[in-house]
Design a protein around this motif. Structure first.
Motif, PDB file in Angstrom:
ATOM      1  N   ILE A 207       0.926  -1.631   0.152  1.00 22.45           N
ATOM      2  CA  ILE A 207       0.209  -0.209  -0.002  1.00 22.45           C
ATOM      3  C   ILE A 207       0.648   1.345  -0.158  1.00 22.45           C
ATOM      4  N   ARG A 208       0.581   1.844  -0.763  1.00 17.11           N
ATOM      5  CA  ARG A 208       1.003   3.682  -0.843  1.00 17.11           C
ATOM      6  C   ARG A 208       0.171   4.645  -0.388  1.00 17.11           C
ATOM      7  N   ILE A 209       0.790   5.133   0.431  1.00 16.88           N
ATOM      8  CA  ILE A 209       0.141   6.574   1.612  1.00 16.88           C
ATOM      9  C   ILE A 209       0.070   7.402   0.340  1.00 16.88           C
ATOM     10  N   ILE A 210      -1.878   7.584  -0.028  1.00 12.42           N
ATOM     11  CA  ILE A 210      -2.334   8.770  -1.113  1.00 12.42           C
ATOM     12  C   ILE A 210      -1.563  10.370  -0.269  1.00 12.42           C
ATOM     13  N   GLY A 211      -0.366  10.699  -1.582  1.00  9.67           N
ATOM     14  CA  GLY A 211      -0.645  12.615  -0.978  1.00  9.67           C
ATOM     15  C   GLY A 211       0.791  13.096  -0.122  1.00  9.67           C
ATOM     16  N   ILE A 212       1.894  11.698  -0.044  1.00  9.54           N
ATOM     17  CA  ILE A 212       2.828  11.873   0.819  1.00  9.54           C
ATOM     18  C   ILE A 212       3.862  11.381  -0.317  1.00  9.54           C
ATOM     19  N   ASP A 213       5.068  11.962  -0.680  1.00  8.06           N
ATOM     20  CA  ASP A 213       6.317  11.323  -0.874  1.00  8.06           C
ATOM     21  C   ASP A 213       7.515  10.987  -0.147  1.00  8.06           C
ATOM     22  N   ALA A 214       8.352  10.294   0.344  1.00  9.82           N
ATOM     23  CA  ALA A 214       9.301   9.786   1.528  1.00  9.82           C
ATOM     24  C   ALA A 214      11.039   9.375   0.254  1.00  9.82           C
ATOM     25  N   PRO A 215      11.412  10.307   1.283  1.00 11.02           N
ATOM     26  CA  PRO A 215      13.351   9.711   0.863  1.00 11.02           C
ATOM     27  C   PRO A 215      13.127   8.462   0.809  1.00 11.02           C
ATOM     28  N   GLU A 216      14.067   8.680  -0.613  1.00  8.55           N
ATOM     29  CA  GLU A 216      14.605   6.749  -0.713  1.00  8.55           C
ATOM     30  C   GLU A 216      15.979   6.086   0.034  1.00  8.55           C
ATOM     31  N   ALA A 217      15.705   4.584   0.325  1.00 11.35           N
ATOM     32  CA  ALA A 217      16.254   3.662   0.816  1.00 11.35           C
ATOM     33  C   ALA A 217      17.405   3.648   0.259  1.00 11.35           C
ATOM     34  N   GLY A 218      18.821   2.911   0.923  1.00 13.19           N
ATOM     35  CA  GLY A 218      19.666   2.829  -0.014  1.00 13.19           C
ATOM     36  C   GLY A 218      20.232   3.057  -1.308  1.00 13.19           C
ATOM     37  N   ASP A 219      20.037   1.213  -1.627  1.00 10.09           N
ATOM     38  CA  ASP A 219      20.896   1.872  -3.264  1.00 10.09           C
ATOM     39  C   ASP A 219      20.377   2.701  -3.312  1.00 10.09           C
ATOM     40  N   LYS A 220      18.982   3.129  -3.448  1.00 18.19           N
ATOM     41  CA  LYS A 220      17.728   4.408  -4.264  1.00 18.19           C
ATOM     42  C   LYS A 220      17.474   5.379  -4.111  1.00 18.19           C
ATOM     43  N   ALA A 221      18.627   5.648  -2.574  1.00 20.69           N
ATOM     44  CA  ALA A 221      18.806   6.731  -2.444  1.00 20.69           C
ATOM     45  C   ALA A 221      19.680   7.303  -2.748  1.00 20.69           C
ATOM     46  N   GLY A 222      19.836   8.967  -3.110  1.00 19.86           N
ATOM     47  CA  GLY A 222      19.828  10.144  -4.643  1.00 19.86           C
ATOM     48  C   GLY A 222      21.750  10.251  -3.369  1.00 19.86           C
ATOM     49  N   CYS A 223      21.437  10.237  -2.083  1.00 20.89           N
ATOM     50  CA  CYS A 223      22.883  10.744  -1.329  1.00 20.89           C
ATOM     51  C   CYS A 223      22.840   9.987  -0.203  1.00 20.89           C
ATOM     52  N   PRO A 224      23.926  10.079   0.323  1.00 22.67           N
ATOM     53  CA  PRO A 224      24.147   9.624   2.122  1.00 22.67           C
ATOM     54  C   PRO A 224      22.651   9.830   2.913  1.00 22.67           C
ATOM     55  N   GLU A 225      22.716  11.463   2.760  1.00 26.54           N
ATOM     56  CA  GLU A 225      21.329  11.936   3.689  1.00 26.54           C
ATOM     57  C   GLU A 225      20.372  11.737   2.944  1.00 26.54           C
ATOM     58  N   GLU A 226      19.486  11.727   1.933  1.00 24.48           N
ATOM     59  CA  GLU A 226      18.720  10.761   1.560  1.00 24.48           C
ATOM     60  C   GLU A 226      18.675   9.571   2.681  1.00 24.48           C
TER      61      GLU A 226
END
Length: 139
Positions: A45-64
């Motif tokens: 299930i994806r929650i409608i109305g939000i976007d969360a940062p990506e984890a692991g190898d999908k993250a764009g940077c260590p901070e994400e």
């Protein structure tokens, strides 16, 4: 532990009273793998109305990646507050990954409605997201 399959939703609410965990081996079938997704058995299930940062190898940077963990923990904290309602849109939309799109709400003791997406946005750990709008960056 075996859990019965949940009925398909098509515009109707489902009251959920399950125990949720962080995703991982041996932690149970119901989990919060990130800040905008929950898994209940085989259902994603994806929650409608939000976007969360990506984890692991999908993250764009260590901070994400760090932000992703904080967002997932915040969602888990909300899920552990007690039973809630899943509400799909009337058309039963899914995202491009096949996740069911849902709102998550519960009625507070004072009779007001708690919207978990709004609480996640207010926490600063996720961004507001409307389908088709550009996503904000995390890096």
């Amino acid at each position: 532990r075996w859990q019965p399959a949940l009925p398909p939703l098509q515009g109707t609410r489902l009251n959920v009273s399950l125990t949720f965990y962080r995703r991982g081996a041996g932690r149970g079938p119901n989990s919060a793998p990130d800040g905008d997704t929950l898994i209940m058995g085989q259902r994603k299930i994806r929650i409608i109305g939000i976007d969360a940062p990506e984890a692991g190898d999908k993250a764009g940077c260590p901070e994400e990646a760090v932000a992703a963990e904080a967002a997932a923990e915040e969602l888990l904290r909300l899920l552990k507050q007690g039973s809630f309602l899943l509400q799909p849109p009337q058309d039963g939309l899914r995202d491009q990954y096949g996740r069911e799109l849902m709102t998550l709400t519960r009625t507070r003791a004072d009779g007001t409605t708690q919207d978990m997406a709004e609480d996640l946005i207010a926490s600063g750990k996720v961004h507001r997201f409307d389908r088709g709008s550009p996503r904000g960056g995390w890096c």
